[in-house]
Design an enzyme around this catalytic site. Structure first.
Site, PDB file in Angstrom:
ATOM      1  N   SER A 290       0.795  -1.235   0.000  1.00 48.99           N
ATOM      2  CA  SER A 290       0.000   0.000   0.000  1.00 48.99           C
ATOM      3  C   SER A 290       0.825   1.281   0.000  1.00 48.99           C
ATOM      4  CB  SER A 290      -0.949   0.008   1.192  1.00 48.99           C
ATOM      5  OG  SER A 290      -2.037  -0.856   0.959  1.00 48.99           O
ATOM      6  N   ILE A 291       2.119   1.208   0.201  1.00 53.57           N
ATOM      7  CA  ILE A 291       2.922   2.416   0.010  1.00 53.57           C
ATOM      8  C   ILE A 291       2.819   2.880  -1.438  1.00 53.57           C
ATOM      9  CG2 ILE A 291       5.303   3.299   0.016  1.00 53.57           C
ATOM     10  CD1 ILE A 291       5.818   1.776   2.529  1.00 53.57           C
TER      11      ILE A 291
END
Length: 618
Positions: free
Chosen positions: A167-168
């Site tokens: 999710s970065i």
């Protein structure tokens, strides 16, 4: 905590305390209130302090951030004023989580990790620990034992190991979107349907682009697109057509949603006519020369890539060199919510670019004003119902759960499901990157939040908190789920008594609280005491307790004690998980009309009753 207030009587009482202390104890440092309260008296001043005298507890917002352009280089902790003993703990603590620990007892937290810590553009640690590829499979439930590869097939972690960021990736999607905002091609408060008409399905006509970035659109957290639809095109269409979560409406709740960022990725592709992976390369990673960052890494890079999870249910076996997230995988490896791979070194460039105000080595990625806009807490109105909702545009804000004592109202970062995280503290120009393969071999082994928090604590503690007048101060011991007290027994009952002391505090808001209390019966019962605090350009009155952001500075505190008081106490309670930097108390002096009642730097220094407090120099 009850709302803070300031009144003329409170200020008058504090001033009376100053005069009384000065009269009764000439020469005592606490009598010199202006010295303790003047700018520069503590370790740090609030950045961008305003000239006018302010009331109320300390605050900080994106407008206070001071951007300084720096280029990353290797260096030492001492060069940037950090305490080496805490910086050196980073590697040791990262290594500790390669095996089961008391806070992660059933399995190792991860097979391996890479950490990178920097301050003021100086990289003070960049370490690799453990194994990038260790397991080939997972045994049956319930034990789910990892099946290790033969030793010669295992691959050790190295500083330039490439990780699936999970999710970065959302942050890079957000930056691309904000570049379009700067060009006037996207309006954050325009409905998504302006750019994606089909997004209106399910009654979502009022959802705005800003809501996608702040996770307040009302979308469900997840949908199994990968297993529900046969083609990437059908999966994207299904993501856009997904209706609201049950009971949700635009802007009225916080639900962290992959679907919102998938939609934003499709929006960017539709708007520009270019695939998202090309947009990220052209708009962000290319100009920043992040050579090891991209989607769908080539087979030639596989020996440098950390393996993730054993996924026989998806027909994938041990995932290695492909995106871990099933939905991103089923969208050809490129999606707005996941899919990006990178190294700690490349992410350090991204972090420093943001600390520089959107620029690095001459490449302007975002305007300074845009970076500040990213760090506004747009979900403040939702905090009472969603305490974990603090969000800017893409970034999480002030999340003690993994930022630990690095957290502040403007500290920003993000985590990734695979075990990745970045934390950026713009007040100290510090950042911490932890890339771990915690899902290798199985997500059921647990998260690595405890490791994230432990390393954040190490880096935060490396910034010293020194008493403004030297020597040692009393510091509340680090304890989760604890209650510790520091008691000053008075020589005799107070008649018209006033207390003076120095205070430094930084705690997890709402959950970790410092209380000021007095007893009139020798400690059998305690009652809250109103305390007035003075600092550079600010004063305020607390109704017996403080919590949260303390301005990262020392305060001069004064309190009027109840008649007949026999003792003064500082009581600090913490919840079971995250903590801030903690609480320090120094220069305690209590006086009354009959003279000194307690002199913490003099004859009464040995009379403190400390239960869970210890002397500390920093």
């Amino acid at each position: 905590m009850p709302g803070p207030r300031i009144s003329r009587s409170a200020v008058g009482g504090a001033v009376s305390a100053v005069l009384l202390v000065a009269a009764l104890a000439p020469g005592h440092p606490a009598a010199a209130a202006p010295d303790a309260a003047r700018p520069g008296a503590g370790d740090e001043r609030p950045v961008g302090a305003r000239a006018a005298w302010l009331t109320g507890p300390p605050t900080v917002d994106p407008g206070d951030i001071r951007f300084e352009r720096r280029i990353l280089r290797a260096g030492t902790a001492r060069e940037v004023g950090l305490l080496p003993e805490y910086v050196d703990r980073l590697r040791a603590d990262a290594e500790a989580y390669l095996a089961p620990t008391p806070d992660h007892p059933n399995y190792p937290t991860y097979a391996g990790a890479v950490l990178l810590a920097a301050k003021d553009g100086v990289v003070v640690r960049h370490d690799a620990v453990g194994t990038a590829v260790k397991y080939g499979a997972v045994g049956p439930a319930p034990e789910r034992v990892g099946v290790e590869l033969p030793a010669e097939q295992q691959i050790p972690m190295r500083p330039d190991t490439i990780f699936d960021l999970a999710s970065i990736s959302k942050l890079f999607t957000a930056v691309v979107a904000l570049r379009q905002v700067e060009r006037g091609r996207i309006d954050l408060d325009a409905p998504v349907v302006r750019y994606l008409p089909e997004f209106a399905a399910g009654g979502k006509e009022a959802v705005t682009v800003r809501m996608l970035l702040t996770h307040t659109a009302g979308l469900p957290a997840f949908a199994p697109l990968w297993s529900s639809y046969p083609t990437p095109a059908q999966r994207r269409a299904a993501a856009l057509a997904t209706p609201f979560a049950a009971g949700a409406s635009p802007g009225n709740q916080y639900v962290y949603s992959d679907l919102g960022l998938i939609a934003l990725g499709v929006l960017l592709e539709r708007l520009t006519g270019r695939p998202l992976d090309q947009l990220v390369a052209a708009e962000v990673t290319g100009p920043l020369r992040m050579a090891d960052t991209g989607y769908n890494p080539s087979a030639a890079l596989r020996p440098r890539i950390a393996a993730t999870e054993y996924q026989p249910y998806a027909g994938r076996g041990m995932v290695w060199g492909e995106v871990h997230d099933e939905n991103a995988w089923s969208l050809d490896g490129v999606a707005g919510h996941a899919g990006l791979f990178s190294t700690a070194g490349d992410l350090a460039i991204f972090c420093q670019m943001l600390l520089n105000g959107g620029e690095y080595r001459g490449a302007r990625i975002l305007r300074e004003s845009t970076v500040r806009t990213m760090l506004v807490n747009y979900n403040a109105a939702l905090e009472s119902r969603h305490p974990d909702s603090d969000r800017g545009l893409g970034f999480e804000l002030n999340k003690h759960s993994y930022m630990g004592p690095l957290a502040s109202p403007v500290t920003f970062g993000h985590t990734g499901f695979t075990g990745t995280s970045i934390v950026i503290d713009p007040l100290t120009h510090t950042f911490l990157i932890l890339l771990a393969n915690r899902v290798h071999p199985d997500r059921a082994w647990g998260t690595n939040t405890v490791a994230r928090r432990a390393l954040a604590r190490d880096l935060a503690y490396a910034t010293p908190v020194r008493p403004p007048l030297g020597g040692t101060a009393w510091r509340a011991d680090d304890r989760d789920g604890g209650s510790v007290t520091l008691t000053a027994p008075l020589r005799r009952p107070a008649d018209r008594g006033f207390a003076s002391f120095h205070l430094w505090y930084d705690t997890e808001p709402r959950y970790d609280v410092l209380r000021f209390e007095a007893s009139v019966d020798g400690g059998a019962n305690w009652a809250p005491v109103e305390v007035t605090l003075f600092g550079p350009g600010r004063s305020w009155t607390a109704d017996g307790e403080v919590t949260g952001y303390g301005g990262r500075r020392w305060w001069q505190a004064y309190a009027q004690l109840p008649a007949g008081a026999t003792a003064l106490r500082w009581s600090y309670t913490t919840d079971a998980s995250a903590r801030g930097r903690g609480v320090y108390v120094d220069r305690v002096l209590v006086a009354g009309a009959s003279g000194l009642l307690f002199h913490g730097e003099g004859p009464d220094a040995g009379r403190f009753a400390a239960a869970g407090w210890s002397p500390a120099r920093d």
